[in-house]
Design a protein around this motif. Structure first.
Motif, PDB file in Angstrom:
ATOM      1  N   ASN A  68       1.130  -1.411   0.432  1.00 56.17           N
ATOM      2  CA  ASN A  68      -0.113   0.240  -0.287  1.00 56.17           C
ATOM      3  C   ASN A  68       0.814   1.566   0.384  1.00 56.17           C
ATOM      4  OD1 ASN A  68      -2.099   1.664   0.017  1.00 56.17           O
ATOM      5  ND2 ASN A  68      -3.203   0.865   1.835  1.00 56.17           N
ATOM      6  N   ASN A  69       2.151   0.790  -1.174  1.00 56.62           N
ATOM      7  CA  ASN A  69       2.884   2.278  -1.176  1.00 56.62           C
ATOM      8  C   ASN A  69       1.875   3.437  -1.163  1.00 56.62           C
ATOM      9  OD1 ASN A  69       5.287   4.328  -2.891  1.00 56.62           O
ATOM     10  ND2 ASN A  69       6.013   2.453  -1.860  1.00 56.62           N
ATOM     11  N   GLU A  70       0.916   4.361  -1.829  1.00 59.50           N
ATOM     12  CA  GLU A  70       0.328   5.278  -2.093  1.00 59.50           C
ATOM     13  C   GLU A  70       0.043   6.097  -0.286  1.00 59.50           C
ATOM     14  OE1 GLU A  70      -2.267   7.752  -4.561  1.00 59.50           O
ATOM     15  OE2 GLU A  70      -3.699   5.713  -3.411  1.00 59.50           O
ATOM     16  N   ARG A  71      -0.496   5.120  -0.119  1.00 64.33           N
ATOM     17  CA  ARG A  71      -1.023   5.359   1.507  1.00 64.33           C
ATOM     18  C   ARG A  71       0.291   5.735   2.556  1.00 64.33           C
ATOM     19  NH1 ARG A  71      -2.563   8.513   5.174  1.00 64.33           N
ATOM     20  NH2 ARG A  71      -2.682   7.833   7.275  1.00 64.33           N
ATOM     21  N   PHE A  72       1.316   4.624   2.787  1.00 62.80           N
ATOM     22  CA  PHE A  72       2.486   5.077   3.427  1.00 62.80           C
ATOM     23  C   PHE A  72       3.491   5.767   2.382  1.00 62.80           C
ATOM     24  CE2 PHE A  72       7.382   3.695   3.100  1.00 62.80           C
ATOM     25  CZ  PHE A  72       8.036   3.610   4.214  1.00 62.80           C
ATOM     26  N   MET A  73       3.520   6.332   1.186  1.00 65.82           N
ATOM     27  CA  MET A  73       3.823   7.238   0.780  1.00 65.82           C
ATOM     28  C   MET A  73       3.294   8.670   1.609  1.00 65.82           C
ATOM     29  SD  MET A  73       6.556   6.475  -0.638  1.00 65.82           S
ATOM     30  CE  MET A  73       7.001   8.494  -0.807  1.00 65.82           C
ATOM     31  N   VAL A  74       2.628   8.693   1.713  1.00 61.83           N
ATOM     32  CA  VAL A  74       1.518   9.782   3.067  1.00 61.83           C
ATOM     33  C   VAL A  74       2.132   9.566   3.707  1.00 61.83           C
ATOM     34  CG1 VAL A  74      -0.595  10.587   3.693  1.00 61.83           C
ATOM     35  CG2 VAL A  74      -1.187   9.238   1.441  1.00 61.83           C
ATOM     36  N   ARG A  75       2.297   9.075   4.659  1.00 59.35           N
ATOM     37  CA  ARG A  75       3.001   8.939   5.881  1.00 59.35           C
ATOM     38  C   ARG A  75       4.024   9.596   5.970  1.00 59.35           C
ATOM     39  NH1 ARG A  75       3.354   3.422   8.054  1.00 59.35           N
ATOM     40  NH2 ARG A  75       3.977   4.255  10.146  1.00 59.35           N
ATOM     41  N   VAL A  76       5.007   9.477   5.179  1.00 55.10           N
ATOM     42  CA  VAL A  76       6.359   9.897   4.672  1.00 55.10           C
ATOM     43  C   VAL A  76       6.261  11.002   4.481  1.00 55.10           C
ATOM     44  CG1 VAL A  76       8.083   9.840   3.081  1.00 55.10           C
ATOM     45  CG2 VAL A  76       7.372   7.633   3.567  1.00 55.10           C
ATOM     46  N   ALA A  77       5.503  11.867   3.961  1.00 56.58           N
ATOM     47  CA  ALA A  77       5.599  13.194   3.518  1.00 56.58           C
ATOM     48  C   ALA A  77       4.660  13.866   4.755  1.00 56.58           C
ATOM     49  CB  ALA A  77       4.073  13.309   2.356  1.00 56.58           C
ATOM     50  N   ASN A  78       3.987  13.633   5.482  1.00 50.31           N
ATOM     51  CA  ASN A  78       4.101  14.091   6.751  1.00 50.31           C
ATOM     52  C   ASN A  78       5.174  14.622   7.624  1.00 50.31           C
ATOM     53  OD1 ASN A  78       1.186  14.596   5.986  1.00 50.31           O
ATOM     54  ND2 ASN A  78       0.661  12.647   6.871  1.00 50.31           N
ATOM     55  N   ILE A  79       5.852  13.107   7.836  1.00 46.70           N
ATOM     56  CA  ILE A  79       7.079  13.414   8.900  1.00 46.70           C
ATOM     57  C   ILE A  79       8.301  14.023   7.675  1.00 46.70           C
ATOM     58  CG2 ILE A  79       7.490  11.028   7.724  1.00 46.70           C
ATOM     59  CD1 ILE A  79       8.656  10.310  11.088  1.00 46.70           C
ATOM     60  N   LEU A  80       7.655  14.497   6.873  1.00 46.06           N
ATOM     61  CA  LEU A  80       9.602  14.439   6.890  1.00 46.06           C
ATOM     62  C   LEU A  80       9.344  16.449   6.541  1.00 46.06           C
ATOM     63  CD1 LEU A  80      10.557  12.660   3.324  1.00 46.06           C
ATOM     64  CD2 LEU A  80      12.246  12.924   5.540  1.00 46.06           C
ATOM     65  N   GLN A  81       7.984  16.755   6.776  1.00 50.16           N
ATOM     66  CA  GLN A  81       8.175  17.837   6.468  1.00 50.16           C
ATOM     67  C   GLN A  81       8.992  18.919   7.166  1.00 50.16           C
ATOM     68  OE1 GLN A  81       3.142  18.359   6.657  1.00 50.16           O
ATOM     69  NE2 GLN A  81       3.000  18.405   4.230  1.00 50.16           N
ATOM     70  N   ASN A  82       8.603  18.283   8.744  1.00 45.42           N
ATOM     71  CA  ASN A  82       8.986  18.448  10.515  1.00 45.42           C
ATOM     72  C   ASN A  82      10.360  18.477  10.007  1.00 45.42           C
ATOM     73  OD1 ASN A  82       7.014  19.859  11.137  1.00 45.42           O
ATOM     74  ND2 ASN A  82       5.880  17.919  11.091  1.00 45.42           N
ATOM     75  N   SER A  83      10.796  17.710   9.093  1.00 47.30           N
ATOM     76  CA  SER A  83      12.183  16.668   9.336  1.00 47.30           C
ATOM     77  C   SER A  83      13.088  16.791   7.757  1.00 47.30           C
ATOM     78  CB  SER A  83      12.618  15.864  10.449  1.00 47.30           C
ATOM     79  OG  SER A  83      13.943  14.887  10.433  1.00 47.30           O
ATOM     80  N   ARG A  84      14.258  16.848   7.887  1.00 47.07           N
ATOM     81  CA  ARG A  84      14.643  16.652   6.295  1.00 47.07           C
ATOM     82  C   ARG A  84      14.821  14.912   6.258  1.00 47.07           C
ATOM     83  NH1 ARG A  84      17.847  20.957   3.403  1.00 47.07           N
ATOM     84  NH2 ARG A  84      19.443  20.308   4.704  1.00 47.07           N
ATOM     85  N   ILE A  85      14.911  14.342   7.577  1.00 46.43           N
ATOM     86  CA  ILE A  85      15.453  12.660   7.543  1.00 46.43           C
ATOM     87  C   ILE A  85      14.228  12.009   8.433  1.00 46.43           C
ATOM     88  CG2 ILE A  85      16.860  13.386   9.080  1.00 46.43           C
ATOM     89  CD1 ILE A  85      18.464  11.231   8.109  1.00 46.43           C
ATOM     90  N   ALA A  86      13.994  10.790   7.474  1.00 47.44           N
ATOM     91  CA  ALA A  86      13.714   9.877   9.137  1.00 47.44           C
ATOM     92  C   ALA A  86      13.628   8.951   8.241  1.00 47.44           C
ATOM     93  CB  ALA A  86      12.264  10.367   8.596  1.00 47.44           C
ATOM     94  N   LYS A  87      13.308   8.376   9.365  1.00 49.34           N
ATOM     95  CA  LYS A  87      13.871   6.197   9.857  1.00 49.34           C
ATOM     96  C   LYS A  87      12.093   5.602   9.514  1.00 49.34           C
ATOM     97  CE  LYS A  87      17.114   2.766  11.937  1.00 49.34           C
ATOM     98  NZ  LYS A  87      17.983   3.222  13.249  1.00 49.34           N
ATOM     99  N   PHE A  88      12.621   4.426   8.989  1.00 46.76           N
ATOM    100  CA  PHE A  88      12.272   2.964   9.388  1.00 46.76           C
ATOM    101  C   PHE A  88      12.598   2.065   8.699  1.00 46.76           C
ATOM    102  CE2 PHE A  88      11.394   3.162   4.589  1.00 46.76           C
ATOM    103  CZ  PHE A  88      11.071   1.980   4.145  1.00 46.76           C
ATOM    104  N   HIS A  89      12.155   0.539   9.013  1.00 45.85           N
ATOM    105  CA  HIS A  89      12.637  -0.352   8.307  1.00 45.85           C
ATOM    106  C   HIS A  89      11.952  -1.749   7.322  1.00 45.85           C
ATOM    107  CE1 HIS A  89      14.760   0.187  11.988  1.00 45.85           C
ATOM    108  NE2 HIS A  89      16.011  -1.066  11.420  1.00 45.85           N
ATOM    109  N   LEU A  90      13.029  -2.067   6.724  1.00 49.38           N
ATOM    110  CA  LEU A  90      12.471  -3.026   5.154  1.00 49.38           C
ATOM    111  C   LEU A  90      13.197  -4.549   6.429  1.00 49.38           C
ATOM    112  CD1 LEU A  90      12.617  -1.535   2.316  1.00 49.38           C
ATOM    113  CD2 LEU A  90      11.003  -2.053   3.316  1.00 49.38           C
ATOM    114  N   VAL A  91      12.049  -4.885   6.915  1.00 46.87           N
ATOM    115  CA  VAL A  91      12.399  -5.996   7.543  1.00 46.87           C
ATOM    116  C   VAL A  91      13.392  -5.595   8.635  1.00 46.87           C
ATOM    117  CG1 VAL A  91      12.885  -8.294   7.478  1.00 46.87           C
ATOM    118  CG2 VAL A  91      12.185  -7.205   6.218  1.00 46.87           C
TER     119      VAL A  91
END
Length: 567
Positions: A68-91
């Motif tokens: 569900n990459n579209e929904r995932f990218m909405v979350r990414v866009a939101n967090i990158l509004q306040n920080s130019r770097i963010a982290k998650f894990h692929l496995v």
């Protein structure tokens, strides 16, 4: 090449144990989400970048990223509004998402600290090129890099063992250089013009016809592109090649993830159907007896009807002489066809849609195209051809092209971190992954927004400025000039750096040729939006969410048009 970088690093670790993952998922869903929230909020190290919330650690974000990459990218866009770097894990792999021109340049830098070789070795080569372990190991053992000069410490590596450079050279040399690219662009113009004459013939008897944008592009434009690349013989041998290709195209992400065949048999059936056609085409075109003569054509810059473009011949020749099995050549040609078709066709669709929906824009583009025609000495007007170099400089065409790419190309640039690097004050460890979300950069309001024209909206003149020029009689008038509204590091639909897409110039020529022929040969009137099943739609098209994170997002609605041949 960036078009292949949709592979998801280490997702295979999850999907190979799908049954266990389902059990873990079920158990985790039943567990209180507050526990996970507590762990991530209060236990996570304070000197790390902000993390995407992962209610089922290592599992939830991985599954959403892949399915569900579209929904995932909405979350990414939101967090990158306040920080130019963010982290998650692929496995188990830490992934650092970055935005901002300086950080994106880190991915483009010519440095051995980052690269996409691991993505190819773990996902692309085995799943799409079907390389054996020994064949993959040749690339794994090659530390000399992709450049013309080997990396420091590998200067004595024999040229024939520099597999990364050989692979890169075939694509960049024979897709990018004008002497090899021009015969392909000219042949494409011949094929698409012939298709228009066949299916929509000119003459006094020409009548209005209702045309589907999707059907026209997926059939006629795609056929011209494939004939240009592989020659028309593939359609003579396999009339259903496009049906097989589009089925494969819609499944390529799941194939790249190497999902278990017993659980997801459909994508593998689609791949085998398409690869069987390519395999038989290769056998018919490059038989043992004929290989030398066909490969010898690689010394010619021109296009020929037997094997198509020189890049195809060179690719087969390089794999053959480098000792790779025939199945790798099947995968290589399949992926070449994918790279030169999968993203081009949706962009043609969007340009047709946007230009024809705006009568003033249609007139402006038609006026531009009229300036790019060349008359043949001693021949009638019907024999005119397009000057592709001149066509590619037309300001409105370029502006619409850039705007469509900005809005509808959607994938993350991916690089593996080979050596620790510093980004935004954090040290990213070796073995992690760096990603630049294209949608975040391309939709950045501070870069692309303009009064009355939000970054998320199509605006044909976003990349146009008007300059004053004096006519021969001294009168001054304003003329449109193409000028990108943002910086290159905020616009990267073809990737960037050493791995930038080598076929981007040919793709632009093909797209502009289709639009030019349509607006100059037809009166075009948009009629209605329909769903993909043909039923009426109550809304206009948006990007198809199924293709989020893969590349060009085709429209999720079709547009029916009325065409009347005028030239």
């Amino acid at each position: 090449m960036e078009l292949f970088n949709v592979a998801v690093h280490q997702v295979q670790q999850l999907t190979e144990h799908c049954a266990e993952s389902k059990l873990l998922l079920t158990a985790a869903v039943l567990a209180p989400l507050s526990i996970a929230f507590f762990i991530f909020t209060f236990v996570a190290p304070r000197n790390a970048p902000p993390s995407l919330w992962d209610p089922i650690p290592y599992v939830f974000n991985t599954i959403q990223f892949a399915f569900n990459n579209e929904r995932f990218m909405v979350r990414v866009a939101n967090i990158l509004q306040n920080s130019r770097i963010a982290k998650f894990h692929l496995v188990s792999t830490p992934v650092f998402l970055v935005s901002g021109p300086e950080n994106i340049q880190t991915l483009f830098a010519r440095s051995h600290k980052v690269g996409n070789e691991t993505i190819f070795l773990e996902n692309v080569f085995p799943a799409l090129y079907r390389m054996s372990k020994d064949e993959k190991q040749r690339f794994a053992d090659d530390k000399s890099g992709r450049g013309r000069q080997p990396a420091p410490g590998t200067e004595h590596m024999p040229a024939h063992q520099r597999y990364w450079h050989g692979y890169e050279h075939v694509h960049s040399e024979y897709l990018s250089r004008a002497q090899h690219q021009r015969p392909m662009a000219e042949q494409f113009q011949t094929f698409i013009a012939a298709a228009l004459d066949k299916h929509f013939p000119p003459g006094l008897a020409a009548k209005p016809e209702t045309v589907s944008v999707m059907d026209f592009c997926r059939r006629h434009v795609a056929e011209a592109a494939v004939k240009t690349l592989l020659g028309p013989r593939i359609f003579e041998l396999f009339p259903d090649v496009l049906d097989a290709f589009w089925e494969f195209d819609s499944n390529i992400c799941l194939i790249t993830l190497a999902l278990p065949k017993w659980l997801f048999p459909g994508p593998y059936r689609a791949q085998e159907r398409f690869y069987t056609i390519i395999r038989k085409y290769l056998a018919a075109t490059y038989t043992d007896d004929a290989f030398d003569s066909v490969a010898a054509e690689a010394d010619q810059d021109g296009w020929n009807p037997k094997s198509g473009a020189r890049v195809s011949r060179e690719l087969v020749k390089w794999l053959k002489t480098s000792g790779f099995q025939d199945e790798v050549a099947v995968g290589a040609l399949a992926m070449l066809m994918f790279a030169m078709t999968s993203n081009t066709i949706p962009i043609v669709m969007w340009m047709m849609i946007e230009i024809t929906r705006d009568p003033s824009l249609l007139c402006a583009v038609r006026d531009e195209v009229a300036q790019a025609y060349i008359s043949q000495p001693g021949k009638d007007a019907a024999s005119r051809t397009l000057d592709l170099d001149k066509l590619s400089t037309m300001p409105f065409l370029q502006s619409v092209f850039a705007e469509v790419l900005r809005l509808h190309m959607n994938f993350n640039l991916m690089r593996n971190v080979n050596e620790p690097i510093a980004v935004e004050g954090f040290t990213l460890p070796r073995g992690s992954m760096l990603q630049a979300p294209m949608k975040v950069a391309h939709y950045d309001e501070t870069v692309w927004g303009a009064p009355g024209h939000a970054a998320a909206q199509f605006w044909a003149e976003r990349h146009i400025k008007y300059e004053e020029t004096a006519d021969a009689d001294g009168s001054v008038r304003k003329v449109p000039v193409f000028a990108m509204a943002g910086r290159p590091s905020s616009f990267f639909p073809f990737g960037g750096g050493q791995q930038i897409c080598p076929g981007r110039h040919l793709a632009k020529h093909e797209i502009f040729t289709v639009i030019a022929l349509l607006v100059s040969k037809f009166e075009i009137e948009p009629l209605e939006w329909t769903n993909t099943d043909g039923s009426p739609s109550l809304r206009a098209a948006r990007g198809d969410p199924r293709f989020s994170g893969i590349g060009a997002m085709p429209p999720d609605r079709d547009l029916k048009m009325r065409w009347t041949r005028i030239g």
